[in-house]
Design a protein around this motif. Structure first.
Motif, short mmCIF file in Angstrom:
data_model
loop_
_atom_site.label_atom_id
_atom_site.label_comp_id
_atom_site.label_asym_id
_atom_site.label_seq_id
_atom_site.Cartn_x
_atom_site.Cartn_y
_atom_site.Cartn_z
N THR A 9 39.42 36.48 39.22
CA THR A 9 39.16 36.31 37.65
C THR A 9 38.11 37.40 37.53
O THR A 9 37.34 37.74 38.35
CB THR A 9 38.56 34.99 37.34
N GLY A 10 38.18 38.12 36.33
CA GLY A 10 37.31 39.30 36.18
C GLY A 10 37.38 40.43 37.10
O GLY A 10 36.47 40.90 37.47
N ASN A 12 38.69 43.27 36.59
CA ASN A 12 38.88 44.79 36.16
C ASN A 12 37.27 45.78 36.35
O ASN A 12 37.44 46.81 36.17
CB ASN A 12 39.19 44.57 34.68
N SER A 13 36.33 44.93 36.75
CA SER A 13 35.34 45.50 36.76
C SER A 13 34.28 45.18 37.89
O SER A 13 34.59 44.05 38.30
CB SER A 13 34.64 45.89 35.45
N LYS A 17 36.47 43.97 40.87
CA LYS A 17 37.36 45.17 41.11
C LYS A 17 37.36 45.45 42.34
O LYS A 17 38.25 45.88 43.09
CB LYS A 17 36.95 46.34 40.02
N MET A 32 45.17 40.03 39.37
CA MET A 32 43.93 40.42 38.79
C MET A 32 44.13 39.50 37.42
O MET A 32 44.79 39.79 36.63
CB MET A 32 44.01 42.00 38.41
N CYS A 34 42.78 38.87 34.16
CA CYS A 34 41.84 39.63 33.42
C CYS A 34 42.08 39.33 31.78
O CYS A 34 43.43 39.13 31.41
CB CYS A 34 41.93 41.14 33.66
N ARG A 35 41.08 39.43 31.02
CA ARG A 35 41.45 39.15 29.46
C ARG A 35 41.97 40.55 28.75
O ARG A 35 42.46 40.01 27.68
CB ARG A 35 40.19 38.50 28.99
N SER A 40 42.39 46.78 31.78
CA SER A 40 42.76 46.51 33.07
C SER A 40 43.72 47.24 33.66
O SER A 40 43.83 47.28 34.95
CB SER A 40 42.80 44.86 33.32
N LEU A 58 48.66 42.13 37.28
CA LEU A 58 47.72 41.90 36.41
C LEU A 58 48.28 40.96 35.49
O LEU A 58 49.47 40.73 35.22
CB LEU A 58 47.64 43.14 35.56
N ALA A 90 34.76 35.89 37.15
CA ALA A 90 34.17 36.19 35.86
C ALA A 90 33.21 35.11 35.62
O ALA A 90 33.12 34.01 35.86
CB ALA A 90 35.62 35.97 34.88
#
Ligand SMILES: NC(=O)c1ccc[n+]([C@@H]2O[C@H](COP(=O)([O-])OP(=O)(O)OC[C@H]3O[C@@H](n4cnc5c(N)ncnc54)[C@H](OP(=O)(O)O)[C@@H]3O)[C@@H](O)[C@H]2O)c1
Length: 317
Positions: A9-10, A12-13, A17, A32, A34-35, A40, A58, A90
């Motif tokens: 979760t989360g 993308n960074s 990531k 992945m 991601c919200r 993302s 994703l 996340a």
């Protein structure tokens, strides 16, 4: 060997990531969760290109929303036969922000950092059971050290919008309490899932440099502190390596219900604040966490609160 599947979760960074990259490099099928899909997707593409692993997918997930979690889990269930690793990375830590409610009417820090991971874990239980080596890893924080103060307890009193104007409200305190509660829930999950062989652990993160984007999420005062901390913190790749190791290495294959530090040592609970000598040892190894986490009554209270707000207490399980 069958390709193993991991949800991050989360992803993308930051640490999420970097962890996605490590699992992709190692040939895992990586989801992945991601919200923000628009933001993302370039990250996913970049990781696919660098790793040469096309199995990086994703899927939309807002971990603070029960509807989003249930939709995510249903879609995952339709596409995949089993889940091998679930990483709850996340988190909400917009220090300095005012009291906010999630779409389910729950205080946003707890909704994101505790109730969401709780529900998602429960929803994915059946798919985790199907793996030969199922593992769950939670992202913890050394902020729980505040619980060495014997007067401190996880505060569950203002999580349903009871007092949105509470002048003592601080996201920092919510973050501290939600991370401690998540650790206590991890200990309970470890017992609850033990018959199914699901290992549940938490990594105590003691700092990772925050990206410029992450810095923008906190108020200017906290941003200044975070910029200074960034000078001393290691890059996210360092913690991501620990995610990977804890979830894949033989060293942790029988470890469950534990807090693991940034040196990959299994931490122990301590009744009192570790004092000066031990604090120096803590700097070198950070091997103690507050004994508050072991409290059965507080654990029960948090577990029941999670069941109640997610509505799982009324479901036939
Ligand atoms: N960095 C540190 O010094 C530090 C210290 C202790 C613990 N930690 C823990 O380490 C973990 C990773 O943090 P990081 O430093 O890598 O921070 P980060 O770069 O800000 O990553 C946080 C991730 O969580 C995602 N997220 C936040 N709310 C979400 C929601 N409702 N639904 C889905 N995703 C959501 C963010 O997505 P968006 O990009 O869409 O916002 C982002 O991808 C967190 O659990 C944090 O508490 C970090």
């Amino acid at each position: 060997m069958k390709k193993q599947t991991v949800i991050i979760t989360g992803a993308n960074s930051g640490i999420g990531k970097s962890a996605t990259r490590l699992f992709a490099d190692a040939g895992f099928s990586v989801i992945m969760a991601c919200r923000n899909i628009e933001k993302s997707e370039p990250v996913r593409k970049e990781i696919v290109e660098i790793s040469g692993n096309p199995q990086v997918q994703l899927m939309p997930l807002d971990i603070s929303s029960f509807h989003s979690i249930r939709t995510f889990c249903d879609r995952f269930d339709e596409k995949y036969d089993q889940l091998d690793i679930l990483i709850h990375n996340a988190a909400y830590f917009s220090h300095g922000s005012p009291y906010k409610l999630s779409e389910d009417g729950l205080e946003l820090t707890f909704a994101t950092n505790l109730f969401g991971p709780f529900l998602m874990t429960m929803e994915l239980h059946d798919l985790l059971k199907k793996s030969d080596t199922p593992k769950i890893l939670m992202a913890g924080s050394n902020i729980i050290k505040h619980f060495f103060n014997p007067k401190l307890a996880v505060n569950l009193n203002n999580l349903r919008g009871e007092n949105p104007d509470d002048s003592s409200f601080k996201v920092y305190n919510q973050y501290r309490d939600s991370k401690m509660a998540l650790f206590m829930i991890s200990r309970r999950f470890a017992d609850y899932f033990q018959p199914d062989g699901i290992r549940v652990n938490m990594l105590q993160i003691n700092g990772a440099t925050m990206s410029e984007e992450a810095l923008q999420k906190v108020t200017p005062g906290y941003r200044m502190i975070a910029r200074i901390q960034n000078l001393f913190f290691r890059p996210p790749e360092f913690m991501a390596k620990h995610y990977f190791e804890i979830c894949t290495s033989d060293k942790f294959k029988d470890v469950s219900g534990k807090l693991i530090n940034h040196k990959q040592q299994v931490m122990q609970s301590s009744k009192k604040h570790p004092g000066i000598a031990n604090q120096v040892r803590q700097l070198a190894g950070a091997v103690y966490y507050p004994n508050y986490a072991e409290g059965r009554q507080a654990q029960d209270e948090i577990w029941n609160f999670c069941l109640n707000v997610t509505g799982l207490d009324t479901e036939d399980r």
